[in-house]
Design an enzyme around this catalytic site. Structure first.
Site, mmCIF file in Angstrom:
data_model
loop_
_atom_site.group_PDB
_atom_site.id
_atom_site.type_symbol
_atom_site.label_atom_id
_atom_site.label_comp_id
_atom_site.label_asym_id
_atom_site.label_seq_id
_atom_site.Cartn_x
_atom_site.Cartn_y
_atom_site.Cartn_z
ATOM 1 N N ASP A 43 0.840 -1.198 0.000
ATOM 2 C CA ASP A 43 0.000 0.000 0.000
ATOM 3 C C ASP A 43 0.875 1.248 0.000
ATOM 4 O O ASP A 43 1.500 1.579 1.000
ATOM 5 C CB ASP A 43 -0.906 0.012 1.238
ATOM 6 C CG ASP A 43 -1.842 1.210 1.228
ATOM 7 O OD1 ASP A 43 -2.927 1.086 0.639
ATOM 8 O OD2 ASP A 43 -1.481 2.269 1.777
ATOM 9 N N TYR A 48 3.410 9.591 -0.503
ATOM 10 C CA TYR A 48 4.498 8.980 0.275
ATOM 11 C C TYR A 48 5.870 9.135 -0.400
ATOM 12 O O TYR A 48 6.893 8.877 0.214
ATOM 13 C CB TYR A 48 4.235 7.484 0.521
ATOM 14 C CG TYR A 48 2.896 7.155 1.144
ATOM 15 C CD1 TYR A 48 2.078 8.139 1.700
ATOM 16 C CD2 TYR A 48 2.425 5.840 1.167
ATOM 17 C CE1 TYR A 48 0.839 7.825 2.247
ATOM 18 C CE2 TYR A 48 1.189 5.522 1.722
ATOM 19 C CZ TYR A 48 0.399 6.517 2.254
ATOM 20 O OH TYR A 48 -0.825 6.196 2.782
ATOM 21 N N HIS A 106 -7.379 9.667 -2.389
ATOM 22 C CA HIS A 106 -6.744 9.620 -1.069
ATOM 23 C C HIS A 106 -7.644 10.234 0.016
ATOM 24 O O HIS A 106 -7.781 9.679 1.114
ATOM 25 C CB HIS A 106 -5.384 10.328 -1.128
ATOM 26 C CG HIS A 106 -4.408 9.845 -0.119
ATOM 27 N ND1 HIS A 106 -3.060 9.748 -0.349
ATOM 28 C CD2 HIS A 106 -4.582 9.423 1.156
ATOM 29 C CE1 HIS A 106 -2.459 9.296 0.736
ATOM 30 N NE2 HIS A 106 -3.361 9.095 1.663
ATOM 31 N N SER A 184 -3.624 2.505 9.620
ATOM 32 C CA SER A 184 -3.197 2.514 11.030
ATOM 33 C C SER A 184 -3.850 1.365 11.797
ATOM 34 O O SER A 184 -4.428 1.579 12.871
ATOM 35 C CB SER A 184 -3.502 3.850 11.720
ATOM 36 O OG SER A 184 -2.699 4.883 11.214
ATOM 37 N N PRO A 185 -3.754 0.133 11.271
ATOM 38 C CA PRO A 185 -4.418 -0.989 11.947
ATOM 39 C C PRO A 185 -3.843 -1.265 13.336
ATOM 40 O O PRO A 185 -4.498 -1.901 14.159
ATOM 41 C CB PRO A 185 -4.171 -2.178 11.000
ATOM 42 C CG PRO A 185 -2.931 -1.802 10.250
ATOM 43 C CD PRO A 185 -3.015 -0.314 10.072
ATOM 44 N N LEU A 186 -2.620 -0.766 13.578
ATOM 45 C CA LEU A 186 -2.024 -0.919 14.916
ATOM 46 C C LEU A 186 -2.124 0.385 15.704
ATOM 47 O O LEU A 186 -1.433 0.557 16.721
ATOM 48 C CB LEU A 186 -0.549 -1.341 14.786
ATOM 49 C CG LEU A 186 -0.320 -2.670 14.061
ATOM 50 C CD1 LEU A 186 1.169 -2.915 13.823
ATOM 51 C CD2 LEU A 186 -0.921 -3.835 14.859
ATOM 52 N N ARG A 232 9.521 -7.419 12.645
ATOM 53 C CA ARG A 232 8.126 -7.004 12.828
ATOM 54 C C ARG A 232 7.293 -7.279 11.583
ATOM 55 O O ARG A 232 6.111 -7.613 11.684
ATOM 56 C CB ARG A 232 8.064 -5.514 13.176
ATOM 57 C CG ARG A 232 8.475 -5.238 14.608
ATOM 58 C CD ARG A 232 8.406 -3.765 14.876
ATOM 59 N NE ARG A 232 8.612 -3.462 16.278
ATOM 60 C CZ ARG A 232 8.691 -2.236 16.758
ATOM 61 N NH1 ARG A 232 8.576 -1.198 15.951
ATOM 62 N NH2 ARG A 232 8.871 -2.038 18.043
ATOM 63 N N GLU A 235 6.540 -10.805 11.973
ATOM 64 C CA GLU A 235 5.583 -10.942 13.086
ATOM 65 C C GLU A 235 4.165 -10.564 12.638
ATOM 66 O O GLU A 235 3.194 -11.273 12.924
ATOM 67 C CB GLU A 235 6.040 -10.026 14.233
ATOM 68 C CG GLU A 235 5.102 -9.975 15.416
ATOM 69 C CD GLU A 235 5.563 -8.930 16.452
ATOM 70 O OE1 GLU A 235 6.789 -8.679 16.581
ATOM 71 O OE2 GLU A 235 4.689 -8.370 17.125
HETATM 72 P P1 NAD Z 1 0.258 1.342 11.821
HETATM 73 O O1 NAD Z 1 -0.939 1.245 12.670
HETATM 74 O O2 NAD Z 1 0.490 0.320 10.773
HETATM 75 O O3 NAD Z 1 1.486 1.443 12.842
HETATM 76 C C1 NAD Z 1 2.779 1.441 12.368
HETATM 77 C C2 NAD Z 1 3.716 1.601 13.557
HETATM 78 O O4 NAD Z 1 3.441 0.608 14.549
HETATM 79 C C3 NAD Z 1 5.161 1.396 13.170
HETATM 80 O O5 NAD Z 1 5.743 2.599 12.733
HETATM 81 C C4 NAD Z 1 5.784 0.876 14.453
HETATM 82 O O6 NAD Z 1 6.085 1.970 15.271
HETATM 83 C C5 NAD Z 1 4.653 0.105 15.062
HETATM 84 N N1 NAD Z 1 4.713 -1.356 14.779
HETATM 85 C C6 NAD Z 1 4.486 -2.000 13.607
HETATM 86 N N2 NAD Z 1 4.541 -3.340 13.783
HETATM 87 C C7 NAD Z 1 4.828 -3.538 15.091
HETATM 88 C C8 NAD Z 1 5.016 -4.688 15.875
HETATM 89 N N3 NAD Z 1 4.899 -5.903 15.354
HETATM 90 N N4 NAD Z 1 5.286 -4.523 17.196
HETATM 91 C C9 NAD Z 1 5.381 -3.298 17.733
HETATM 92 N N5 NAD Z 1 5.198 -2.164 17.046
HETATM 93 C C10 NAD Z 1 4.927 -2.277 15.727
HETATM 94 O O7 NAD Z 1 0.265 2.830 11.193
HETATM 95 P P2 NAD Z 1 0.325 3.568 9.796
HETATM 96 O O8 NAD Z 1 1.645 3.459 9.167
HETATM 97 O O9 NAD Z 1 -0.207 4.919 10.070
HETATM 98 O O10 NAD Z 1 -0.736 2.794 8.885
HETATM 99 C C11 NAD Z 1 -0.409 1.695 8.064
HETATM 100 C C12 NAD Z 1 -0.486 2.039 6.607
HETATM 101 O O11 NAD Z 1 -1.768 2.543 6.254
HETATM 102 C C13 NAD Z 1 0.448 3.190 6.171
HETATM 103 O O12 NAD Z 1 1.792 2.808 6.111
HETATM 104 C C14 NAD Z 1 -0.173 3.559 4.857
HETATM 105 O O13 NAD Z 1 0.198 2.635 3.851
HETATM 106 C C15 NAD Z 1 -1.657 3.455 5.181
HETATM 107 N N6 NAD Z 1 -2.257 4.762 5.581
HETATM 108 C C16 NAD Z 1 -3.207 5.302 4.770
HETATM 109 C C17 NAD Z 1 -3.794 6.511 5.108
HETATM 110 C C18 NAD Z 1 -4.832 7.111 4.219
HETATM 111 O O14 NAD Z 1 -5.158 8.295 4.384
HETATM 112 N N7 NAD Z 1 -5.397 6.368 3.292
HETATM 113 C C19 NAD Z 1 -3.409 7.179 6.287
HETATM 114 C C20 NAD Z 1 -2.445 6.599 7.105
HETATM 115 C C21 NAD Z 1 -1.890 5.380 6.753
#
Ligand code: NAD
Length: 273
Positions: A43, A48, A106, A184-186, A232, A235
């Site tokens: 994605d 980006y 977007h 931001s699934p995490l 990670r 993981e």
């Molecule tokens: P995320 O929820 O995926 O969190 C990422 C962060 O969580 C990492 O930087 C790291 O700090 C931590 N992490 C990841 N794996 C881990 C693990 N196994 N253990 C501990 N910590 C861990 O956040 P994100 O990057 O905001 O969202 C994921 C993706 O969604 C983005 O990279 C992007 O591709 C997409 N996104 C899209 C939009 C949109 O407007 N459409 C906005 C934000 C993000």
């Protein structure tokens, strides 16, 4: 659990992908590590500024292009400036590919929402994208898109994590056969210390990240966790060998606080990116 979701036009989309927002210089290696770990979905977005690195990694991996699902997104400025077509061509060039699997608006830029959707429809009908969709759409935005659409969006990619479960929007999208994808699934790492998630991690002998991602998959989300760290990345993909029972799913559901870590789609227009 099937690793693919069939979208409303029949295209199969891997339910786990790698997010690369803010992956910067590490993007290429992260994509290579993810492909080695079995991910088949990346994605990215014009915003980006790493589409070229994504494309490079895919070519270097030696995995046939058609086995990898690439999402990219049309940036807001190109909607405002009326340069949607040029932006799409630029993304293809940067990625070094002649088609994109999923192309998303977007953000629902109000002044150009219907017009931009029409352009995505045109690109789709020309066969240069396999599916088109939206991102950051509330119900009100989707109703505007639907009123103008001849192609129903295949996907709505929105913020989702245990503190923002998005139930009403999901029901709305389900009824329209629009698949839900969690960004931001995490929770950008900010929900990993929740005590309930910690208890479940112990119970299932998994990590908090794995518990969260598994809950989202069982709730029918497509997930795109971001990491640039090989361990990670691995993981986050090891989530297909266990299942949360219904009581634990309910405990996860109970964590919702309607809390956003990212921008609210009702208030993004004046944000500096
Ligand atoms: P995320 O929820 O995926 O969190 C990422 C962060 O969580 C990492 O930087 C790291 O700090 C931590 N992490 C990841 N794996 C881990 C693990 N196994 N253990 C501990 N910590 C861990 O956040 P994100 O990057 O905001 O969202 C994921 C993706 O969604 C983005 O990279 C992007 O591709 C997409 N996104 C899209 C939009 C949109 O407007 N459409 C906005 C934000 C993000």
């Amino acid at each position: 659990m099937d690793m693919y979701k069939t979208l409303n036009n029949g295209v199969k989309m891997p339910i786990l992908g790698l997010g690369v927002y803010k992956s910067g210089e590490d993007t290429k290696q992260a994509v290579l590590d993810a492909l080695e770990a079995g991910y088949r979905h990346i994605d990215t977005a014009a915003l980006y500024k790493n589409e070229a690195q994504v494309g490079e990694a895919i070519r270097e991996s030696g995995i046939p292009r058609e086995e990898i699902f690439i999402t990219t997104k049309l940036w807001n400025d190109d909607m405002k400036n009326g340069t949607q077509m040029e932006a799409f061509e630029r993304s293809l060039k940067n990625l070094g590919t002649d088609y994109v699997d999923l192309y998303l608006l977007h953000w629902p830029v109000s002044q150009a929402l219907e017009q931009s959707w029409k352009i995505l429809e045109q690109i789709y009908k020309e066969g240069r994208v396999r599916a088109i969709g939206v991102s950051n759409c509330h119900m009100s935005h989707l109703m505007r898109v639907m009123a103008a659409a001849t192609v129903v969006p295949a996907v709505n990619q929105v913020e989702c994590h245990p503190y923002l479960s998005q139930k009403p929007l999901r029901t709305f999208c389900n009824n329209l056969s629009i698949a839900m994808e969690a960004w931001s699934p995490l929770g950008r790492g900010r929900v990993l210390n929740d005590p309930v998630i910690g208890q479940l991690a112990q119970k299932y002998n998994k990590t908090p990240a794995q518990i969260i991602l598994r809950w989202e998959l069982q709730e029918n989300w497509i997930v795109i966790p971001k990491s640039v760290h090989r361990e990670r990345i691995i993981e986050n993909s090891s989530i297909f060998d266990f299942e949360l029972d219904s009581a634990d799913m309910a405990r996860m559901d109970g964590l919702n606080k309607d809390m956003r870590f990212g921008t609210d789609p009702d208030h993004f227009e004046n944000k500096q990116w």
